[in-house]
Structures are given as structure tokens and as C-alpha cells.
Design a protein around this motif. Structure first.
Motif, mmCIF file in Angstrom:
data_model
loop_
_atom_site.group_PDB
_atom_site.id
_atom_site.type_symbol
_atom_site.label_atom_id
_atom_site.label_comp_id
_atom_site.label_asym_id
_atom_site.label_seq_id
_atom_site.Cartn_x
_atom_site.Cartn_y
_atom_site.Cartn_z
ATOM 1 N N ILE A 109 0.730 3.867 -2.854
ATOM 2 C CA ILE A 109 0.354 5.266 -2.539
ATOM 3 C C ILE A 109 1.505 6.182 -2.950
ATOM 4 C CG2 ILE A 109 -0.060 6.870 -0.658
ATOM 5 C CD1 ILE A 109 -1.697 4.728 0.706
ATOM 6 N N GLY B 281 -9.126 14.271 5.724
ATOM 7 C CA GLY B 281 -10.302 13.413 5.913
ATOM 8 C C GLY B 281 -10.088 12.461 7.096
ATOM 9 N N ALA B 282 -8.868 11.964 7.246
ATOM 10 C CA ALA B 282 -8.561 11.060 8.360
ATOM 11 C C ALA B 282 -8.624 11.806 9.674
ATOM 12 C CB ALA B 282 -7.185 10.425 8.153
ATOM 13 N N THR C 178 0.835 -1.194 0.000
ATOM 14 C CA THR C 178 0.000 0.000 0.000
ATOM 15 C C THR C 178 0.871 1.245 0.000
ATOM 16 O OG1 THR C 178 -1.716 -1.183 1.189
ATOM 17 C CG2 THR C 178 -1.889 1.204 1.161
ATOM 18 N N LEU D 247 0.062 8.612 -5.663
ATOM 19 C CA LEU D 247 -0.509 9.741 -4.930
ATOM 20 C C LEU D 247 0.368 10.981 -5.139
ATOM 21 C CD1 LEU D 247 -2.860 10.275 -3.017
ATOM 22 C CD2 LEU D 247 -1.347 9.802 -1.145
ATOM 23 N N LEU E 182 -6.438 13.365 1.784
ATOM 24 C CA LEU E 182 -6.596 12.124 2.571
ATOM 25 C C LEU E 182 -6.266 12.356 4.045
ATOM 26 C CD1 LEU E 182 -5.126 9.338 0.273
ATOM 27 C CD2 LEU E 182 -7.452 9.536 1.062
ATOM 28 N N SER F 124 -3.585 15.159 -3.392
ATOM 29 C CA SER F 124 -4.428 14.059 -2.955
ATOM 30 C C SER F 124 -4.016 13.586 -1.574
ATOM 31 C CB SER F 124 -4.306 12.864 -3.906
ATOM 32 O OG SER F 124 -4.661 13.219 -5.195
ATOM 33 N N ALA F 125 -2.735 13.619 -1.255
ATOM 34 C CA ALA F 125 -2.246 13.195 0.045
ATOM 35 C C ALA F 125 -2.767 14.107 1.133
ATOM 36 C CB ALA F 125 -0.722 13.175 0.045
#
Length: 179
Positions: free
Chosen positions: A154, A169-170, A150, A158, A166, A162-163
Motif C-alpha cells: 500500500i 469508505g472504511a 500489505t 497508494l 479508502l 486513493s488513501a
């Protein structure tokens, strides 16, 4: 004639002969009889006493022999009874030992069966534990591999924009996941 003269001399001598009780042989015979009569009673008493003593001694020996025989029979009966008792006791001990050996064999068989069951259960528990440990190791290895894969994906796919999206959002989902 001479014979006649000899007969006449014998007849004359017989006419002048002494009576028998005046002869020495008669008195010697009387003295001998008196001596035998006088000596016979004490000798008879002595012989009778000796015979009575001998008879009493023999009777005592017979009584003692009878007593010893009875004592020997009593001892024989006692030892025969003791022997019978010892044989019975030996038989009882043997029977008890056989029963005890049988009981111990049964107990040992049960103990062996139980020990084998416990060892089997321990082996099954160890196998289950080893399986669980192997599954955990495989899972951990899979997780590590997935994370590594992963990260690599990523990192390759990525971009910076985009990073950041993310990460934000986390951060927003974090308070909901901590509850």
C-alpha cells in the motif's frame, strides 16, 4: 562177757529211765513251739501289714500312672487336634493370601492399563494443544507477514488521493460492521 555186762547195764538203765516229758529237751521243744506260735501271729500281722501297705502303695502308683497316661493321651489328642487346626488355618491363610495376591495383581494390571490410557490421552491432548498453538503461531505469523507485506504494498502503490478514498469508505462501513 563184757558185752553182756554192757547190755545188762543198758537194760537196767532203760528200766530206770525217765519218761520223755520229764526231759529238758522236751520242754525246750515245747517252749520253742509256744514262742514261735506267740511270735508268728504278730510277725505275720506285721509282715502282712507291711505287704498290704506296699501293695497299697504300688496300687496307688499304678493308679497315678494310669491317670497320668490318660492325661498324656488327652493332651496328645488335644495337641494333635490343635496341630491339625493350625495346619488347616495355615492352608486357609495361604489360600487367602494367594487369592488376595491374584486380586491385587489383576487390580494393579487394570490400574496400570487405566493409567497408561490416561497418560496416552494426556499426551494426545498435549499434542493437540501444541498443534493448535503451532497453528495459531503460524496464523499469527502469517497475519503479521500479510499485514507487513500489505503495508509495504500500500505504501508503494497508494497515492494520497486513493488513501483518502479508502479511509472514507472504511469510515462509512464502520457502523454496519459494529452492529
Amino acid at each position: 562177757m563184757a558185752a553182756l555186762a554192757a547190755t545188762s547195764k543198758a537194760a537196767a538203765a532203760a528200766a530206770h529211765a525217765e519218761p520223755f516229758y520229764l526231759g529238758a529237751e522236751f520242754w525246750l521243744a515245747i517252749a520253742f513251739m509256744l514262742f514261735v506260735a506267740a511270735v508268728a501271729k504278730p510277725v505275720a500281722r506285721m509282715v502282712g501289714g507291711a505287704l498290704d501297705a506296699r501293695s497299697a502303695k504300688i496300687q496307688g502308683e499304678l493308679d497315678e500312672a494310669e491317670h497320668l497316661r490318660e492325661e498324656a493321651q488327652t493332651l496328645l489328642a488335644t495337641y494333635e487336634r490343635k496341630q491339625r487346626d493350625a495346619v488347616k488355618e495355615a492352608e486357609n491363610i495361604l489360600a487367602h493370601a494367594e487369592a488376595e495376591a491374584k486380586r491385587l495383581a489383576e487390580t494393579a494390571g487394570q490400574n496400570l492399563t487405566e493409567a497408561l490410557k490416561r497418560r496416552e490421552q494426556l499426551a494426545l491432548d498435549k499434542i493437540a494443544q501444541a498443534e493448535a498453538q503451532a497453528i495459531d503461531e503460524v496464523r499469527d505469523a502469517a497475519i503479521d507477514l500479510a499485514l507487513k507485506t500489505t503495508r509495504e504494498l500500500i505504501a508503494r502503490n497508494l497515492d494520497d488521493k486513493s488513501a483518502e478514498a479508502l479511509i472514507e469508505g472504511a469510515i462509512k462501513e464502520l457502523p454496519q460492521k459494529l452492529q
